[in-house]
Design an enzyme around this catalytic site. Structure first.
Site, PDB file in Angstrom:
ATOM      1  CD1 TRP A   1     -14.399  -2.251  -1.870  1.00 38.80           C
ATOM      2  CD2 TRP A   1     -14.762  -0.826  -0.513  1.00 38.80           C
ATOM      3  NE1 TRP A   1     -14.072  -1.149  -2.449  1.00 38.80           N
ATOM      4  CE2 TRP A   1     -13.991  -0.177  -1.135  1.00 38.80           C
ATOM      5  CE3 TRP A   1     -14.798  -0.313   0.805  1.00 38.80           C
ATOM      6  CZ2 TRP A   1     -13.732   1.161  -1.257  1.00 38.80           C
ATOM      7  CZ3 TRP A   1     -14.592   1.195   1.035  1.00 38.80           C
ATOM      8  CH2 TRP A   1     -13.729   1.853  -0.220  1.00 38.80           C
TER       9      TRP A   1
ATOM     10  CD  GLU B   1      -9.965   3.734  -0.620  1.00 36.42           C
ATOM     11  OE1 GLU B   1     -10.944   4.168  -0.028  1.00 36.42           O
ATOM     12  OE2 GLU B   1      -8.811   3.472  -0.260  1.00 36.42           O
TER      13      GLU B   1
ATOM     14  CG  HIS C   1      -4.331   2.277  -2.212  1.00 40.75           C
ATOM     15  ND1 HIS C   1      -4.361   2.925  -1.087  1.00 40.75           N
ATOM     16  CD2 HIS C   1      -5.838   2.042  -2.561  1.00 40.75           C
ATOM     17  CE1 HIS C   1      -5.563   3.315  -0.564  1.00 40.75           C
ATOM     18  NE2 HIS C   1      -6.382   2.671  -1.389  1.00 40.75           N
TER      19      HIS C   1
ATOM     20  CG  ASP D   1      -2.304   0.553   0.828  1.00 42.34           C
ATOM     21  OD1 ASP D   1      -2.365   1.702   0.542  1.00 42.34           O
ATOM     22  OD2 ASP D   1      -3.347   0.071   1.011  1.00 42.34           O
TER      23      ASP D   1
HETATM   24  C1  ACM Z   1     -11.042  -0.612   0.419  1.00 40.82           C
HETATM   25  O1  ACM Z   1     -11.537  -0.423   1.633  1.00 40.82           O
HETATM   26  N1  ACM Z   1     -10.668   0.524   0.196  1.00 40.82           N
HETATM   27  C2  ACM Z   1     -11.047  -1.676  -0.044  1.00 40.82           C
END
Ligand code: ACM
Length: 503
Positions: free
Chosen positions: A333, A267, A201, A130
């Site tokens: 998610w 994201e 990320h 990340d």
């Molecule tokens: C996430 O919670 N960004 C997968």
């Protein structure tokens, strides 16, 4: 079809424990829509104990049940006579641990694998990279672990009052260590599913190899990110970025035997791709109409590469905003909307709706909960997890921004993970919480005996609080509103798709 695996006890015909593989158990379970391979039956009587399983995995699940019939503290009390049998509703029953924000040692990961197996879970998804850290070796890219695995300061708390405090956070797994972990997990019938985050990320990777970024916009970085949140930095849409991503995927395929290889995808801001002149030129060459087409371009390449390695890519549900190539399994998610979007397009999906399974969320509305970020997620709420029909299963996600130690991970995970594990085993509609709640007290004794620093049901112990460290709590309604905004592009796409269909 039954074969005795082995046994323990009296060779002279006295009481013993017999372990038996019996395929018919699996057929019977599959006939009623359960996962046959993990079906088990444990029979305890005066004359002995038999643990029967459809496969060795089934025998192992049965042996777990047998162990839990003992006194939680290990007192020498009799095991009750009876028959215990079952088979899981889903083939994917997992937990994700974020070892990028805060590294956990090999010993700690082994202990977690044992704990997952104790809860009859079968997947440990390791979030290995990340913005804040890179945790595995990639041949040809040594700086990922030399530079990307260490930061010298980190955010303390969340929201506008958060600060950045000095302090080294570092660590990565060697290839040999990961191979050991894969074996250790396999012995417990747990699959380790690795994930590399692409194409967002990625600040830890960009600190190591700045040339992979959009170098004509933003400031160059020389360290993993010391803050938390959504980072604007992304890979540049270049051949070099594809070479890098493929090398990372290859390294994972060489070490992990999992059918699924995580390629991230959540994201990913389009800001840099919108601002970069080099990206604009490249998009023109590639025939990409807008910055929103860049992530799907990356996804297509990385999915194809995972397929070429004979595996299936696992990606967060944001990739549903573009065309999704064949051979992808989605981690949904962003609520039921994401789950249904995948299912309606015939794409395999793992349920991990944040409001029910994000175990970094605070466990109550009390200000005594440590660094509250997000909405309250009580154990009662976790027990309402509902996996949409057609999904392959579900998992809990444990993001570790504010969980810097093993004890803090224990606190976040337990006992809520027990509730989620039961939901993933049982499937269907949630049963009333009260029955689970009654059984929970025995389970808490087991967790205590295993040295797990779980959150007491009546609130955090004094050393589990973080007084004075700011958080950013939300109401459930506020979070639902945010998620609705996050999935707007996804819904827009579904509406357009059904409009096209109607025309
Ligand atoms: C996430 O919670 N960004 C997968």
């Amino acid at each position: 079809a039954a074969a005795t695996l082995g046994g323990l006890g009296d060779d002279d015909g006295g009481p013993c424990i017999r372990l038996v593989v019996d395929e018919t158990l699996g057929d019977d379970a599959a006939a009623v829509g359960r996962i046959g391979g993990e079906a088990f039956r444990v029979s305890v009587s005066e004359s002995g104990i038999e643990v029967r399983g459809a496969t060795p995995a089934g025998v192992y699940r049965g042996a777990t049940v047998l162990r839990q019939l003992r006194d939680p503290e290990g007192a020498a009390t009799p095991i009750p006579a009876g028959v215990w049998e079952g088979a899981p509703a889903y083939a994917w029953r997992g937990a994700m641990l974020d070892v990028a924000r805060h590294f956990r040692t090999v010993e700690e990961v082994r202990r977690l694998i044992d704990l997952l197996a104790d809860h009859r879970l079968n997947v440990l998804h390791l979030h290995l990279t990340d913005d804040q850290g890179w945790r595995f070796e990639v041949p040809g890219f040594p700086r990922l672990t030399e530079v990307g695995a260490r930061r010298a300061a980190t955010q303390r708390g969340h929201g506008p009052l958060a600060t950045v405090e000095p302090g080294i956070h570092e660590g990565f797994y060697t290839t040999a260590e990961l191979r050991d972990l894969v074996r250790y997990a396999a012995d417990r019938f747990v699959t380790l599913v690795p994930e590399v985050e692409l194409p967002g990320h990625v600040q830890a990777a960009l600190a190591a190899y700045p040339e992979l970024g959009n170098t004509d916009v933003g400031d160059p970085v020389d360290s993993p990110w010391e803050r938390f949140g959504v980072n604007p930095r992304t890979l540049a849409p270049t051949e070099a970025s594809l070479v890098f991503g493929r090398a990372a995927i290859d390294a994972l395929c060489d070490v992990f035997d999992s059918e699924w290889i995580g390629i991230g995808g959540d994201e990913v801001p389009v800001t840099e791709w919108e601002q970069s002149a080099a990206a604009a030129t490249r998009m023109q060459e590639l025939g990409l109409a807008s910055a929103h087409d860049v992530q799907p371009w990356f996804t297509a390449h990385f999915v194809a590469h995972v397929r070429a390695r004979g595996r299936t890519a696992l990606a967060w549900d944001e990739v549903l905003e573009g065309d999704v190539p064949d051979g992808v399994r989605i981690l949904a998610w962003r609520g039921p909307v994401a789950m249904r979007a995948a299912l309606s397009r015939g794409i395999e999906v793992v349920a991990c709706p944040d409001l029910e399974v994000y175990l970094d969320y605070p466990q109550s509305e009390s200000a005594e909960e440590p660094i509250r970020v997000g909405p309250p997620l009580t154990i009662e709420r976790a027990y309402t997890l509902r996996v949409e029909d057609g999904a392959v299963g579900g998992q809990a996600n444990v993001w570790s921004e504010h969980l810097p130690t093993r004890d803090r991970v224990d606190f976040a995970m337990f006992p809520r993970l027990a509730a989620i594990a039961e939901r993933l085993w049982e499937g269907g509609e949630p049963a009333p919480y009260a029955d689970f709640g009654r059984r929970l007290s025995t389970h808490l004794r087991r967790l205590r005996a295993a040295g797990v620093r779980y959150r007491p049901l009546d609130g955090p112990a004094p050393d589990q609080r973080r007084p004075g460290v700011p958080g950013k709590p939300l109401t459930i309604e506020a979070r639902e509103h945010i998620v609705a905004g996050l999935v707007a592009r996804l819904l827009e796409r579904s509406h357009n798709a059904s409009a096209e269909y109607r025309n």
